[in-house]
Design an enzyme around this catalytic site. Sequence first.
Site: not given
Ligand SMILES: NC(=O)c1ccc[n+]([C@@H]2O[C@H](COP(=O)([O-])OP(=O)(O)OC[C@H]3O[C@@H](n4cnc5c(N)ncnc54)[C@H](O)[C@@H]3O)[C@@H](O)[C@H]2O)c1
Ligand SMILES: O=C(O)CC[C@@H](O)C(=O)O
Length: 526
Positions: A149-150, A169, A228, A230, A254, A259, A278-280
Site C-alpha cells: 500500500k505505501i 517484491d 520509513c 521498520r 524514521d 526506539e 517515528h513520525l511516518g
Molecule cells: N513509519 C511509520 O510510522 C509507518 C507507518 C505505516 C506503516 N509503516 C510500516 O511500513 C511498512 C509497509 O506498510 P504497508 O501498509 O505498505 O504494508 P503492505 O502489507 O501493504 O505492503 C508490504 C509489502 O511488502 C512486501 N514484502 C513482504 N516481504 C517482503 C520481502 N521479504 N521482500 C520484498 N517485499 C516484501 C509484501 O508483498 C507487500 O507488498 C510496514 O512495515 C509498516 O509497519 C510505518
Molecule cells: O503509531 C505510530 O505512530 C506509528 C505507526 C506505524 O509505525 C505503523 O506501523 O502503522
Amino acid sequence: MPKVLVSDPIDQVGIDILSQVAQVDVKTDLSPDDLIRIIPDYDALMIRSGTRVTQAVIEAGNQLKIIGRAGVGVDNVDVLAATRKGIVVVNSPEGNTIAAAEHTLAMMMAMSRYIPAANQSVKADKWDRKHFTGVEVYKKTLGIVGLGKIGAHVATVARAMGMKLLAYDPFISHERAEQLGCRIVEMDVLLQQADYITLHIPKTAETTHLINAAAIARMKPTARIINCARGGIIDEAALAQALQEGKIAGAALDVYEQEPLGESPLRSLGKEMVMTPHLGASTEEAQVNVAIDVAEQIRDVLLGLPARSAVNIPGLRPDLLEQLRPYLQLAETLGNLVAQLAGGRVEALTVRLQGELATNQSQPIVVAALKGLLSHALQERVNYVNASLEAKERGIRVIETRDASIKDYTGSLHLSAKGSLGEHSVTGALLGDSEIRITSVDEFPVNVPPNRYMLFTLHRDMPGIIGKIGSLLGSFNVNIASMQVGRKIVRGDAVMVLSIDDPLPDDILAEILKVPGIRDAYTVTL
Ligand SMILES: NC(=O)c1ccc[n+]([C@@H]2O[C@H](COP(=O)([O-])OP(=O)(O)OC[C@H]3O[C@@H](n4cnc5c(N)ncnc54)[C@H](O)[C@@H]3O)[C@@H](O)[C@H]2O)c1
Ligand SMILES: O=C(O)CC[C@@H](O)C(=O)O
C-alpha cells in the site's frame, strides 16, 4: 461495563467511540511492570507503537479479549502469545498509508536538498549557500522494496516527479507493478541500479538486516536510502560506517532498531543523515483514521461482533461472516459431534464442503469445525482465534475438500475424523435459514436436530433391538425425547440416534453393548 486501557496517545475520536460501550482509562507512559500490574482489570487494550505487548503482558491479561493497534505494524505485539490465549489482535491496515508515503517522499526531498541541516544553519545565524548544494530526483532511479500500500503510493507520486521506478517484491505480480510504472527486478539489481532506495516491507526474520554491509557494498557511491518502514531492516552500525566512509551518499531514517533511539553513531553524522522520531503516521488525518478504525473494531468485539481487520483470525469481511454464520454454527456442532464419536486424540480431520456451500470461502468453516472438534477438550479456552493453532500444536492434520456435485441439500458439510475410537463421519445441513440437521452418521442417512445429550449406536437391523434399547434406558430412568434409525439396506447394518433429556449414566454404555446385535455405542454431549 467492559474496561478498555488506552496506553499510547490516541485521537479523542477513538476514545469517544470506545466510551459508548466501555469504561475507558487513558494511561500513557506506563512502565512495562505497571502495565503487567494493571492489565488484569481490562477487557481490551488499545495501543500505538509505544507500548510493547509482550508475552508477560498477555499472560497477565486474564480478561483480555482484544488488542487494538492504531496503525499497521503489529511487531510490538506478541501475536503468537495472543493467538494462543484466544485474544483477537486488530490493526488499521490503511489508515496511515498516505501519511507514511508522504513522509517517505518528504524524507527523500529533505535528504536530497539537505533541508534539515540548512534550516539549522540559518537558525544559527549563518548564511551558508555553498555547503548545501543538493541533487534533483528528476530522472533518477528509485528502487522500491515492498510494493504494497505505501510502496504503491510512493511509486505513483515519484513517477509524477519524473523518477524511473524499480521494485523488488516477490509477492507482487508484474501486471500490478506495470500499472504503477515499476519494473520488477531482483534485489541485487535494485541495489546496483537505484539512486534512491526506499523500504516498505514488514520486519520479519527474512527482512531483518536485509540492508547490511554486503548490501550496502552493492550500492552506487551516490545512492541514498530511506527507511520509513521498520527499524532493524537496516543494520544501523553498517549504515553509520558506510556513511562515515562515504560509501553511499545519504540516508533518511524514521524508524530504528531500538526506539526511542539511544546512544548511536547515527546521531553524530552530518548533513547526509536525516532523522525523524517515528513520525511516518503522525498526521492529524492519519491519527483520526487509525483511531476510528481500531476503536470501532474494539467496540464491535466487546459487543460480540466480528472484527474487520483481525491479524490473527481468518480474514473475513463482516458481511460474509454474517452470511456464513449459520454454517459456522453447523460446522462447530458437527466438529464437536465427530470428535466425540472418534474419541480422543484426533489425528486428522477432513472437511468437505458440499453443494452450494462448496463455492464459499472454506477457511472460516474449517476454523469453526476445529473449534467444535477441540471444544470438548479445551472448553471455553478454544475460540476462532486460536482453534487452528491449537489443532496444529496437537498434530491434527486438516484436509479440506469440496464437492459441488452433491446436491441432496442446498449446501451441506461433511466431516470425518480419525481418533482413538477409529474413523467416523457426520454430515449436516441447514433446514431453512439456520436450523441445524444431522443428515448422516458414518454414511448412514438420518435427519435429526442436534440435542444436548445424544446416544448413537451401530447395530444389526433386526426385529426387537429398538425395543430392547428403549426398555434398557427406561430401567436407568432415562427419558428418550426422539429416536431415529438410519440404514442403507434392510437387515444390514444400521445406526440409531436417540436424543435424551438427561445426561446418560456412566455405566449405561456397558449394558447397551451387551444387547445382542449392538456393535457399537457412543454417548455424546453437545
Ligand atoms: N513509519 C511509520 O510510522 C509507518 C507507518 C505505516 C506503516 N509503516 C510500516 O511500513 C511498512 C509497509 O506498510 P504497508 O501498509 O505498505 O504494508 P503492505 O502489507 O501493504 O505492503 C508490504 C509489502 O511488502 C512486501 N514484502 C513482504 N516481504 C517482503 C520481502 N521479504 N521482500 C520484498 N517485499 C516484501 C509484501 O508483498 C507487500 O507488498 C510496514 O512495515 C509498516 O509497519 C510505518
Ligand atoms: O503509531 C505510530 O505512530 C506509528 C505507526 C506505524 O509505525 C505503523 O506501523 O502503522
